[in-house]
Design a protein around this motif. Sequence first.
Motif, PDB file in Angstrom:
ATOM      1  N   ALA A 142       1.466  23.013  -0.695  1.00 46.40           N
ATOM      2  CA  ALA A 142       2.746  22.325  -0.713  1.00 46.40           C
ATOM      3  C   ALA A 142       2.782  21.150   0.250  1.00 46.40           C
ATOM      4  O   ALA A 142       3.541  20.210   0.055  1.00 46.40           O
ATOM      5  CB  ALA A 142       3.863  23.305  -0.383  1.00 46.40           C
ATOM      6  N   LEU A 143       1.949  21.195   1.307  1.00 51.06           N
ATOM      7  CA  LEU A 143       1.907  20.096   2.269  1.00 51.06           C
ATOM      8  C   LEU A 143       1.260  18.858   1.662  1.00 51.06           C
ATOM      9  O   LEU A 143       1.709  17.736   1.882  1.00 51.06           O
ATOM     10  CB  LEU A 143       1.127  20.535   3.514  1.00 51.06           C
ATOM     11  CG  LEU A 143       0.931  19.501   4.606  1.00 51.06           C
ATOM     12  CD1 LEU A 143       2.254  19.091   5.199  1.00 51.06           C
ATOM     13  CD2 LEU A 143       0.002  20.032   5.685  1.00 51.06           C
ATOM     14  N   THR A 144       0.228  19.080   0.839  1.00 52.70           N
ATOM     15  CA  THR A 144      -0.523  17.943   0.297  1.00 52.70           C
ATOM     16  C   THR A 144       0.335  17.017  -0.548  1.00 52.70           C
ATOM     17  O   THR A 144       0.303  15.798  -0.337  1.00 52.70           O
ATOM     18  CB  THR A 144      -1.733  18.447  -0.513  1.00 52.70           C
ATOM     19  OG1 THR A 144      -2.479  19.365   0.271  1.00 52.70           O
ATOM     20  CG2 THR A 144      -2.631  17.291  -0.902  1.00 52.70           C
ATOM     21  N   PRO A 145       1.134  17.503  -1.524  1.00 45.75           N
ATOM     22  CA  PRO A 145       1.946  16.558  -2.294  1.00 45.75           C
ATOM     23  C   PRO A 145       3.085  15.933  -1.495  1.00 45.75           C
ATOM     24  O   PRO A 145       3.689  14.967  -1.944  1.00 45.75           O
ATOM     25  CB  PRO A 145       2.506  17.414  -3.444  1.00 45.75           C
ATOM     26  CG  PRO A 145       2.463  18.803  -2.945  1.00 45.75           C
ATOM     27  CD  PRO A 145       1.271  18.876  -2.043  1.00 45.75           C
ATOM     28  N   ILE A 146       3.375  16.476  -0.299  1.00 48.14           N
ATOM     29  CA  ILE A 146       4.392  15.864   0.543  1.00 48.14           C
ATOM     30  C   ILE A 146       3.766  14.803   1.447  1.00 48.14           C
ATOM     31  O   ILE A 146       4.312  13.721   1.647  1.00 48.14           O
ATOM     32  CB  ILE A 146       5.119  16.942   1.370  1.00 48.14           C
ATOM     33  CG1 ILE A 146       5.917  17.862   0.438  1.00 48.14           C
ATOM     34  CG2 ILE A 146       6.055  16.310   2.392  1.00 48.14           C
ATOM     35  CD1 ILE A 146       6.549  19.046   1.122  1.00 48.14           C
ATOM     36  N   VAL A 147       2.573  15.128   1.986  1.00 43.50           N
ATOM     37  CA  VAL A 147       1.859  14.156   2.815  1.00 43.50           C
ATOM     38  C   VAL A 147       1.240  13.054   1.953  1.00 43.50           C
ATOM     39  O   VAL A 147       1.116  11.904   2.386  1.00 43.50           O
ATOM     40  CB  VAL A 147       0.772  14.869   3.649  1.00 43.50           C
ATOM     41  CG1 VAL A 147      -0.096  13.861   4.391  1.00 43.50           C
ATOM     42  CG2 VAL A 147       1.410  15.824   4.638  1.00 43.50           C
ATOM     43  N   ALA A 148       0.862  13.413   0.711  1.00 39.66           N
ATOM     44  CA  ALA A 148       0.185  12.449  -0.158  1.00 39.66           C
ATOM     45  C   ALA A 148       0.965  11.151  -0.346  1.00 39.66           C
ATOM     46  O   ALA A 148       0.358  10.070  -0.336  1.00 39.66           O
ATOM     47  CB  ALA A 148      -0.111  13.100  -1.511  1.00 39.66           C
ATOM     48  N   PRO A 149       2.299  11.187  -0.521  1.00 38.89           N
ATOM     49  CA  PRO A 149       3.015   9.914  -0.635  1.00 38.89           C
ATOM     50  C   PRO A 149       2.901   9.024   0.604  1.00 38.89           C
ATOM     51  O   PRO A 149       3.010   7.800   0.502  1.00 38.89           O
ATOM     52  CB  PRO A 149       4.473  10.352  -0.868  1.00 38.89           C
ATOM     53  CG  PRO A 149       4.368  11.690  -1.483  1.00 38.89           C
ATOM     54  CD  PRO A 149       3.180  12.327  -0.824  1.00 38.89           C
ATOM     55  N   VAL A 150       2.687   9.644   1.768  1.00 38.72           N
ATOM     56  CA  VAL A 150       2.481   8.855   2.985  1.00 38.72           C
ATOM     57  C   VAL A 150       1.213   8.021   2.840  1.00 38.72           C
ATOM     58  O   VAL A 150       1.208   6.802   3.061  1.00 38.72           O
ATOM     59  CB  VAL A 150       2.373   9.770   4.221  1.00 38.72           C
ATOM     60  CG1 VAL A 150       2.132   8.957   5.471  1.00 38.72           C
ATOM     61  CG2 VAL A 150       3.623  10.634   4.363  1.00 38.72           C
ATOM     62  N   ILE A 151       0.136   8.687   2.435  1.00 39.33           N
ATOM     63  CA  ILE A 151      -1.141   7.990   2.240  1.00 39.33           C
ATOM     64  C   ILE A 151      -1.030   7.003   1.079  1.00 39.33           C
ATOM     65  O   ILE A 151      -1.439   5.838   1.181  1.00 39.33           O
ATOM     66  CB  ILE A 151      -2.257   9.006   1.971  1.00 39.33           C
ATOM     67  CG1 ILE A 151      -2.348  10.009   3.119  1.00 39.33           C
ATOM     68  CG2 ILE A 151      -3.594   8.306   1.763  1.00 39.33           C
ATOM     69  CD1 ILE A 151      -3.274  11.180   2.850  1.00 39.33           C
ATOM     70  N   GLY A 152      -0.458   7.494  -0.047  1.00 38.11           N
ATOM     71  CA  GLY A 152      -0.332   6.632  -1.216  1.00 38.11           C
ATOM     72  C   GLY A 152       0.520   5.405  -0.949  1.00 38.11           C
ATOM     73  O   GLY A 152       0.217   4.307  -1.426  1.00 38.11           O
ATOM     74  N   GLY A 153       1.607   5.576  -0.184  1.00 43.32           N
ATOM     75  CA  GLY A 153       2.468   4.443   0.139  1.00 43.32           C
ATOM     76  C   GLY A 153       1.759   3.396   0.975  1.00 43.32           C
ATOM     77  O   GLY A 153       1.905   2.187   0.753  1.00 43.32           O
ATOM     78  N   MET A 154       0.967   3.837   1.953  1.00 41.68           N
ATOM     79  CA  MET A 154       0.219   2.912   2.796  1.00 41.68           C
ATOM     80  C   MET A 154      -0.816   2.141   1.979  1.00 41.68           C
ATOM     81  O   MET A 154      -0.944   0.919   2.090  1.00 41.68           O
ATOM     82  CB  MET A 154      -0.475   3.683   3.929  1.00 41.68           C
ATOM     83  CG  MET A 154       0.467   4.258   4.961  1.00 41.68           C
ATOM     84  SD  MET A 154       1.249   2.954   5.943  1.00 41.68           S
ATOM     85  CE  MET A 154       2.104   3.954   7.167  1.00 41.68           C
ATOM     86  N   VAL A 155      -1.575   2.887   1.172  1.00 42.70           N
ATOM     87  CA  VAL A 155      -2.621   2.243   0.363  1.00 42.70           C
ATOM     88  C   VAL A 155      -1.999   1.277  -0.640  1.00 42.70           C
ATOM     89  O   VAL A 155      -2.485   0.151  -0.829  1.00 42.70           O
ATOM     90  CB  VAL A 155      -3.466   3.306  -0.365  1.00 42.70           C
ATOM     91  CG1 VAL A 155      -4.454   2.655  -1.333  1.00 42.70           C
ATOM     92  CG2 VAL A 155      -4.212   4.168   0.644  1.00 42.70           C
ATOM     93  N   ASN A 156      -0.902   1.692  -1.288  1.00 41.74           N
ATOM     94  CA  ASN A 156      -0.225   0.827  -2.250  1.00 41.74           C
ATOM     95  C   ASN A 156       0.297  -0.442  -1.578  1.00 41.74           C
ATOM     96  O   ASN A 156       0.207  -1.544  -2.142  1.00 41.74           O
ATOM     97  CB  ASN A 156       0.930   1.589  -2.890  1.00 41.74           C
ATOM     98  CG  ASN A 156       1.714   0.742  -3.881  1.00 41.74           C
ATOM     99  OD1 ASN A 156       1.277   0.531  -4.996  1.00 41.74           O
ATOM    100  ND2 ASN A 156       2.880   0.268  -3.474  1.00 41.74           N
ATOM    101  N   HIS A 157       0.819  -0.308  -0.376  1.00 42.23           N
ATOM    102  CA  HIS A 157       1.397  -1.457   0.335  1.00 42.23           C
ATOM    103  C   HIS A 157       0.338  -2.484   0.692  1.00 42.23           C
ATOM    104  O   HIS A 157       0.560  -3.693   0.554  1.00 42.23           O
ATOM    105  CB  HIS A 157       2.103  -0.973   1.600  1.00 42.23           C
ATOM    106  CG  HIS A 157       2.769  -2.071   2.384  1.00 42.23           C
ATOM    107  ND1 HIS A 157       3.970  -2.632   2.004  1.00 42.23           N
ATOM    108  CD2 HIS A 157       2.382  -2.725   3.518  1.00 42.23           C
ATOM    109  CE1 HIS A 157       4.305  -3.576   2.874  1.00 42.23           C
ATOM    110  NE2 HIS A 157       3.357  -3.639   3.809  1.00 42.23           N
ATOM    111  N   TYR A 158      -0.823  -2.013   1.133  1.00 44.72           N
ATOM    112  CA  TYR A 158      -1.839  -2.935   1.637  1.00 44.72           C
ATOM    113  C   TYR A 158      -2.906  -3.318   0.612  1.00 44.72           C
ATOM    114  O   TYR A 158      -3.536  -4.376   0.737  1.00 44.72           O
ATOM    115  CB  TYR A 158      -2.528  -2.330   2.867  1.00 44.72           C
ATOM    116  CG  TYR A 158      -1.634  -2.267   4.077  1.00 44.72           C
ATOM    117  CD1 TYR A 158      -1.309  -3.421   4.788  1.00 44.72           C
ATOM    118  CD2 TYR A 158      -1.089  -1.063   4.505  1.00 44.72           C
ATOM    119  CE1 TYR A 158      -0.471  -3.374   5.894  1.00 44.72           C
ATOM    120  CE2 TYR A 158      -0.255  -1.004   5.620  1.00 44.72           C
ATOM    121  CZ  TYR A 158       0.045  -2.162   6.307  1.00 44.72           C
ATOM    122  OH  TYR A 158       0.864  -2.115   7.400  1.00 44.72           O
TER     123      TYR A 158
END
Length: 399
Positions: A142-158
């Motif tokens: 359950a932690l992974t799909p919650i933390v994943a948007p953090v990583i995905g948001g950073m990668v998408n932004h940059y």
Amino acid sequence: MAAFQWKPLLLACMIVSIGQLSLGLIFPSLPWIAQDLSLSTEQVQLLVSGYLLGFGTSQLVYGPLSDVFGRRPVLLSGLLIALFGLSLAILHAESFSWLLAGRVIQGMGAGSVAVMARATIRDSYQSHNLVRAMTWLAIVAALTPIVAPVIGGMVNHYAGWLAVFILLLGYIAVIWLVLCVNFPESLSVTCRAPSVITLMKDYSSLARSSHFLSFAGVGWVNFSLVVLSISLMPFIMQVQIGMTSEKYALWAMIPAFGLMCGGLLCQRIRPKIGTRRMLLIAPWLHLLAGMIYIFSPVEPAWMIGGNFVLAMANGIAFPCAQSLLLVPYGDKAGTVSALSGACQMVFASLFSNTLLKIGISQPWQLGGVMLLGAGIGFGLAFFGTQTESGRQAVATLNG
């Protein structure tokens, strides 16, 4: 009490992270994919529901196969299919049809990880250690799909949304290599390959079992609420409130602590109050999350606060429900995990997609769904622990 062995748990956590990361990593990118490919919100959400559909239905095959041929060959083969689907999506990213096809194929391959993670835990642990291992697996799951948007948001932004898919491809490839070297076969005795008729009878018998429906149903409800929430949250936070994907990624870290709090509470309190009472705490947290979404202003702190409480509920419910579910089925853990996981993913996919299609988009509407989920979850948990098999499972885990 037998000493706790960490290696099977660590490998299971690595395995389960693949399926959940594949789900959550792309959420912050959905508005940008829709913009670049000229898609509607409903269309781009198919990248989520399509993945869940492939992920869920394929488990019905992986579970019985793993009971026959073992966990290792089935898992490694499934991950190769996932890598092929991702490669297809990346190479043809300019076409939404190919992108969607790649996501479905990726889901069909990644379906192996949910079955193998839970079956490996059931193969490796008993009694108290089973709940302990399931709790940590629940935290990662359950932690992974919650933390994943953090990583995905950073990668998408940059780097853009295509880089998110490339990152996912690299992650799965690395895990596949690690598992090739370090993942031993956990199933000591395999069974004979069942005929299609026998397999259908097994699934039909489980589908009529009050024990299975009660405790698997708790997982379906919890996961569906999480999927709906994290599907809507990027649009609420980025479109309605006006956040950038980078800023949303930072806010999205907060619910991860809610999940950790739920898991840690389960570890500390469950031995004192028992598995049944611990499981019944989760619906009350769903009720609180629903009230937050309904009555609070549409501001970042309140929206993420609701997600925090929802994540805490999931951290409590998952290990208790999954442990209670699997206790009576030691010799068929793969088959049981397969049907439970398949129904969970298909239910979550249909549930979230249907609600989005009929226009669920506001926080207060999400809150109303949370209240409904709280009632259903409480009923399933209460009924399941009152059955004879449920009481025996509770006694086994508490003993």
